[in-house]
Design an enzyme around this catalytic site. Structure first.
Site, short mmCIF file in Angstrom:
data_model
loop_
_atom_site.label_atom_id
_atom_site.label_comp_id
_atom_site.label_asym_id
_atom_site.label_seq_id
_atom_site.Cartn_x
_atom_site.Cartn_y
_atom_site.Cartn_z
CG PHE A 23 3.99 -6.04 -3.13
CD1 PHE A 23 4.97 -6.31 -4.07
CD2 PHE A 23 4.15 -4.93 -2.30
CE1 PHE A 23 6.08 -5.48 -4.20
CE2 PHE A 23 5.26 -4.10 -2.43
CZ PHE A 23 6.22 -4.37 -3.38
CG ASP B 271 2.30 -5.91 4.67
OD1 ASP B 271 2.07 -4.70 4.91
OD2 ASP B 271 3.15 -6.28 3.84
CE LYS C 204 3.62 1.44 -0.12
NZ LYS C 204 3.27 0.04 -0.35
C1 PLP Z 1 4.43 -0.99 -0.32
C2 PLP Z 1 4.23 -2.21 0.47
C3 PLP Z 1 5.30 -2.83 1.16
C4 PLP Z 1 6.73 -2.36 1.03
O1 PLP Z 1 6.94 -1.06 1.45
P1 PLP Z 1 8.26 -0.29 0.95
O2 PLP Z 1 8.24 0.97 1.77
O3 PLP Z 1 8.10 -0.04 -0.51
O4 PLP Z 1 9.41 -1.16 1.27
C5 PLP Z 1 5.02 -3.92 1.97
N1 PLP Z 1 3.77 -4.40 2.07
C6 PLP Z 1 2.72 -3.85 1.40
C7 PLP Z 1 1.36 -4.43 1.59
C8 PLP Z 1 2.92 -2.75 0.58
O5 PLP Z 1 1.89 -2.23 -0.10
#
Ligand code: PLP
Length: 396
Positions: A141, A226, A255
């Site tokens: 994700f 990520d 985040k």
């Molecule tokens: C939440 C998330 C994203 C995307 O972040 P948004 O601020 O919702 O665009 C990307 N990578 C990971 C691992 C995430 O948990």
């Protein structure tokens, strides 16, 4: 104050249905508690998918934001602002990287990392522009843009959004040999979550990140971590890659970076990688805005001053232990790192979810059968004990 029912009715009537929220309206919040219009209170065990590592409205982060509100909130990048340099310096310090590129959301930071990798491939590695390949993992994700959903393996995220962006491949998560086998002369990067959050708190086999690091170095492929969800102390380390002492070439962050107050995201990398950007080649109107930077600077100060990684590690171990003690034959497994904990059931968890909410615990299932417990890292011992008792009541 309108009732929760009428508030939900209006939102369902007027808003696109791209989410299915629990029937709980949050009117105000503080620390790890949230309150609805009827005055009911709940423990927040989701923390906005780990964006609320500091809890709701951490007083020092709010104060830093309020002070900045009184000066200037937005300059665009057409001009300099007073706080951006300090934001860079703090984030370079935390990541050990030489350069930062600021954006707003996690998905934008992922996109930025993909653009970085492609340009690095063309300009530095010497691959013909248009041939660059990026390898990703099954179950990933990384956000919701067209390019990102192009390499999602989740049908709900993808269907109806074609045509997809080319240039991406998929390998099984946790399988370093599959990664090495998939690398070609045109591979520029491997994009990986050190723990897969949305997939259901999937922790890769011990040694995976170390092997990935070695393979990427050997084949001159950028390792892109990520850490949007796992970063900033959530898993008991500042970054989850540190569990194996690994430094990726590119950190993707978001985040919690904004302290739960402002959206802000970033890519962190060394100069030889991030210097592929030249004026006009990438940008964002709100990226690096002074209000978000002020919140982020304070958040990063707190991470170090109050040792959030240690807090998350100790509290996470305690909660994991207590959750493992719950006797319920429907539970398949409880697993986690720090305060990123997943409880997997042998069947859909919807009924248990309802019981949790009616007992004052807000969590959310990921997929049908996994409940994530990821409270704010500031949660106290008393709050943990009270929340765990409620979880016990709901699940036992
Ligand atoms: C939440 C998330 C994203 C995307 O972040 P948004 O601020 O919702 O665009 C990307 N990578 C990971 C691992 C995430 O948990």
């Amino acid at each position: 104050m309108p009732s929760s029912t009428s508030i939900i009715e209006k939102a369902e009537r007027l808003g696109a249905h791209n989410y299915r929220p629990k029937a709980v309206v949050i009117e105000r919040a503080e620390g790890c508690m949230v309150y609805d219009p009827e005055g009911r209170c709940y423990y927040d065990m989701l923390s906005a998918y780990s964006a609320l590592n500091f809890g709701h409205r951490h007083p020092e982060i709010v104060q830093a934001a309020v002070e900045q509100l009184g000066k200037v909130t937005l300059t665009s990048r057409a001009f300099h602002n007073v706080v951006l340099g300090d934001f860079y310096e703090k984030l370079c310090g935390l990541t050990g990287k030489q350069m930062i590129l600021p954006m707003n959301t996690g998905a934008e930071a992922v996109e930025t990392a993909l653009k970085t990798a492609r340009r690095w491939g063309a300009f530095v590695k010497g691959i013909e522009d248009g041939k660059q390949e990026i390898i990703t993992c099954a179950g990933n994700f990384h956000g919701r843009t067209i390019s990102i959903v192009s390499f999602s393996t989740d049908p709900d995220s993808r269907s109806g959004f074609a045509p997809y962006t080319p240039g991406f491949g998929t390998v099984p998560y946790g399988d370093a040999d599959a990664l090495e086998a998939a690398i070609t002369k045109d591979t520029v990067a491997f994009l990986v979550e050190p723990i897969q959050g949305e997939a259901g708190i999937i922790i890769p086999p011990v040694g995976y990140l170390t092997k990935v690091r070695k393979i990427c170095t050997k084949h001159n492929v950028l390792m892109v971590a990520d850490e949007v969800q796992t970063g900033f102390a959530r898993t008991g380390r500042m970054f989850a890659c540190e569990h194996e002492g690994v430094q990726p070439d590119i950190y993707v962050l978001g985040k919690a970076l904004g302290g739960g107050v402002m959206p802000i995201s970033a890519v962190a990398a060394d100069r030889d990688v991030l210097d592929v950007f030249t004026p006009g080649s990438h940008g964002s109107t709100f990226g690096g805005n002074p209000l978000a930077c002020a919140a982020a600077i304070k958040a990063m100060e707190l991470l170090l001053r109050d040792d959030y990684p240690r807090m998350a590690e100790e509290k996470g171990a305690y909660i994991l232990e207590r959750l493992c003690e719950i006797k319920n034959d429907d539970i398949f497994e409880v697993r986690g790192r720090g305060l990123l904990i997943g409880m997997e059931f042998k069947k859909p968890a919807a009924d248990y979810m309802k019981k949790l909410v009616s007992n004052g615990v807000l969590a959310k299932e990921t997929h049908e059968n996994i409940i994530r417990f990821a409270p704010p890292i500031v949660i106290t011992k008393d709050e943990m004990d009270d929340a765990l008792e409620r979880v016990q009541t709901a699940l036992a």
